[in-house]
Enzyme design. Structure first.
Site, PDB file in Angstrom:
ATOM      1  N   ASP A 145       0.861  -1.171   0.000  1.00 61.64           N
ATOM      2  CA  ASP A 145       0.000   0.000   0.000  1.00 61.64           C
ATOM      3  C   ASP A 145       0.911   1.238   0.000  1.00 61.64           C
ATOM      4  OD1 ASP A 145      -2.222   1.775   0.754  1.00 61.64           O
ATOM      5  OD2 ASP A 145      -1.339   1.719   2.772  1.00 61.64           O
ATOM      6  N   ASP A 199      -0.204   5.053   1.021  1.00 59.30           N
ATOM      7  CA  ASP A 199      -0.403   6.019   2.107  1.00 59.30           C
ATOM      8  C   ASP A 199      -0.221   5.368   3.471  1.00 59.30           C
ATOM      9  OD1 ASP A 199      -1.642   8.733   0.908  1.00 59.30           O
ATOM     10  OD2 ASP A 199      -2.277   7.010  -0.276  1.00 59.30           O
TER      11      ASP A 199
END
Ligand SMILES: [Mg+2]
Length: 212
Positions: A9, A11
Site C-alpha cells: 500500500d 499512504d
C-alpha cells in the site's frame, strides 16, 4: 522468471503521509476531509463514496499543487533497502494505491519499483475538477491488481506478499501467501499473518528469509 512478488500500500505504508490530507491542506479542506474519513471509518460511507467526497473538496486546485505536495511526501524508512533486497533475491515489487497517479508515478519511478497503480484525478484547464477519472482503486481493485501482477510475473499467489495498514488492504491481504500489517489499524491487526509495529520496511527482508 521472478520467484516472488511483494505489493505494498502507499499512504501510511510506503510513505509516512496520507496524500489526500496533504492535498486537502492546500485546498483549505483538511477539516472536511477528516470528517469524511471519520464517517467512513464509522461505516457511514463506503470507500468509493468517501473517496469521491474527499476528492470533491479538491476542486479548483491548480496542477502546481502536485509539486508542493511531492516535496512534502516522506518515504518510510527502509524502503530503498527493501526494494534492493527484493530485486537482489530475484523478486518483483510494486505498489497499489487508493491515492493518485499524479504523485505515485514519479515516486515509483524514482524508487525503481516494478509495478504501480493508483487513482487518477480529473483535470480541466490546469485545475483539478474534484472528480476521479477511470476505474476506482478500492479494496477489490487492489486485490485484482495484485493478481494481475502475479500472473504477469508468473508467480503463484502463495508466493506473493501484501503489506498494508488499512481496511482497504484486507482484500489483497487475504489472497497472498503472506500478509503483513504495517503499523496497522484495528481490522488489519486482526487479520494479518504478521504485524510490524516498527516503521522500518527493511525489516520485511528477514521475514522473507532475506538479509536486511
Ligand atoms: Mg494506507
Amino acid at each position: 522468471m521472478p520467484s516472488f512478488l511483494v505489493v505494498l500500500d502507499v499512504d501510511s505504508t510506503l510513505i509516512e503521509n496520507e496524500v489526500i490530507e496533504l492535498l486537502a491542506e492546500q485546498a483549505g479542506s483538511l477539516v472536511d476531509v477528516e470528517r469524511i474519513t471519520t464517517a467512513a471509518m464509522n461505516g457511514e460511507l463506503d470507500f468509493e463514496e468517501s473517496l469521491r467526497a474527499r476528492v470533491a473538496t479538491l476542486a479548483g486546485l491548480p496542477l502546481t499543487v502536485f509539486d508542493v505536495v511531492a516535496d512534502r511526501i516522506e518515504v518510510t524508512r527502509g524502503v530503498p533497502e527493501l526494494i534492493a533486497g527484493v530485486h537482489e533475491a530475484g523478486g518483483c515489487i510494486g505498489v497499489v494505491s487508493g491515492g493518485f497517479h499524479e504523485l505515485v508515478d514519479p515516486l515509483a519511478e524514482r524508487l525503481g519499483l516494478d509495478y504501480w497503480s493508483a487513482n487518477r484525478l480529473g483535470v480541466d484547464g490546469g485545475r483539478l475538477t474534484g472528480q476521479l477519472e477511470g476505474p476506482i482503486i478500492d479494496a477489490e481493485a487492489k486485490a485484482t491488481t495484485l493478481r494481475d501482477w502475479a500472473a504477469r510475473c508468473g508467480v503463484p499467489l502463495r508466493q506473493t506478499v501484501a503489506i498494508g495498514d488499512g481496511a482497504n488492504d484486507l482484500t489483497m491481504m487475504a489472497i497472498t501467501g503472506l500478509s503483513i500489517g504495517f503499523d496497522a489499524k484495528a481490522p488489519v491487526r486482526d487479520e494479518a499473518d504478521i504485524v510490524m509495529d516498527v516503521r522500518d520496511l527493511s525489516q520485511v527482508l528477514p521475514m522473507l528469509g532475506l538479509r536486511a
